[in-house]
Design an enzyme around this catalytic site. Structure first.
Site, short mmCIF file in Angstrom:
data_model
loop_
_atom_site.label_atom_id
_atom_site.label_comp_id
_atom_site.label_asym_id
_atom_site.label_seq_id
_atom_site.Cartn_x
_atom_site.Cartn_y
_atom_site.Cartn_z
N TYR A 101 0.84 -1.20 0.00
CA TYR A 101 0.00 0.00 0.00
C TYR A 101 0.88 1.26 0.00
CZ TYR A 101 -4.02 -2.95 1.32
OH TYR A 101 -5.01 -3.90 1.37
N SER A 102 0.71 2.05 -1.04
CA SER A 102 1.47 3.30 -1.19
C SER A 102 2.96 3.07 -0.98
CB SER A 102 0.94 4.38 -0.24
OG SER A 102 -0.40 4.71 -0.55
#
Length: 325
Positions: A61-62
């Protein structure tokens, strides 16, 4: 807040899980709609104040910044022994040939990297973030078992895959005396109920916790049919999950009708339906604004009638299996 056991474990988790894909530096990774740290911290702090103790993120995630933001927020706003912290492994984290997947090398590299970013010496739940067809399940399971025995994770879980794959993993773990999966994150909501056919039956039989992701169908169940948002326009993965069938349109419309009749937000109706499914343990929600948390918690107290549930479920038609890759 209501709390339940995580499957056959003794671990108590809130029935609302804060999904942390929303929290990450927008310029890192593939989620330009994510919230930067200051805004993310406000939501995480409010979730803790509301009694949510279960936080789910992933290394991918990110580009790891979600883990960094979540780790710092939990250190500042909560006691480590009072929260249940989950992360995942599978996605591409480095450009080399071993930078993704569920090989022993990838798992051992990524658990240490996740712990560094999270600022903790262990996670409570370490999950495989899909099935890896290129790695023998025996290699994956033994590596995960060793992660648990090293004290770097307390439990292990899995996410979207075919029921035969999950059944095989449970069998292989039992055969070798390795640590068993205790949870399944699957794609489940009013617009996609395919998991009811096999996966949910398997999990109920094996006392595996079910933690649905995308319970609001990427927000489609929270607004009028055809309405879009910034995330709708930029979420490439989300575009692969849903179609524009007439049956989906009718379901969205019925969510709106029941919400209006009850005087509540659409999100509450859609989340209440998921929460009332007997196989479901806890629901993963993504909150960008405080009222998203309010709706999620309120949904636990919204008891849909049998007639309302029938209205919501009747238009459903079978869908292609999506979300496994």
């Amino acid at each position: 807040m209501e709390y339940v056991k995580l499957g056959r474990t003794g671990l108590d988790v809130s029935r609302i899980v804060l999904g942390c894909m929303t929290y990450g530096e927008p310029e890192r990774g593939r989620h330009p709609w994510s919230l930067a740290e200051d805004d993310s911290r406000l939501i995480i702090k409010r979730a803790i104040e509301m009694g949510i103790n279960f936080f789910d993120t992933a290394n991918v995630y990110s580009d790891g910044s979600s883990e960094e933001i979540v780790g710092r927020a939990l250190r500042d706003f909560a006691r480590r022994d009072e929260v249940v912290l989950a992360t995942k492994v599978h996605g591409k984290m480095s450009p080399g040939p071993n930078g993704s997947g569920l090989s022993r090398k990838a798992i051992m590299t990524e658990i240490d990297a996740s712990l560094r970013r999270l600022g903790t010496d262990h996670v409570d739940l370490y999950q495989i973030h899909r099935w890896d067809p290129l790695t023998p399940i025996e290699e994956t399971l033994e590596a995960l078992h060793d992660v648990v025995k090293a004290g770097k994770a307390l439990y292990i879980g899995a996410s979207s895959m075919y029921a035969w794959q999950f059944s095989k993993a449970l069998y292989v773990a039992d055969l070798h005396g390795w640590t068993r999966f205790v949870s399944m994150q699957d794609h489940y909501n009013l617009l996609n109920r395919e998991e009811e056919r096999e996966m949910h039956r398997l999990c109920v039989d094996q006392d595996i916790a079910i933690l649905p992701w995308s319970p609001l169908a990427r927000g489609r169940l929270t607004r009028a049919w055809g309405a879009t948002t910034e995330r709708t326009e930029t979420d490439d993965f989300g575009k692969t999950l849903y179609d524009t069938s007439d049956s989906d349109r009718v379901i969205v419309e019925r969510v709106g009708e029941i919400a209006e009749e009850r005087g509540v937000a659409r999100a509450q109706v859609a989340l209440a339906w998921v929460a009332q499914q007997p196989a479901v343990t806890a629901t993963i929600i993504g909150a960008r604004q405080p009222h998203h948390l309010d709706d999620a918690v309120a949904a636990l107290g919204l008891a849909l009638t049998d007639a309302e549930i029938a209205r919501l479920e009747e238009p459903y038609r079978p869908h292609p299996v999506v979300g496994f890759s």
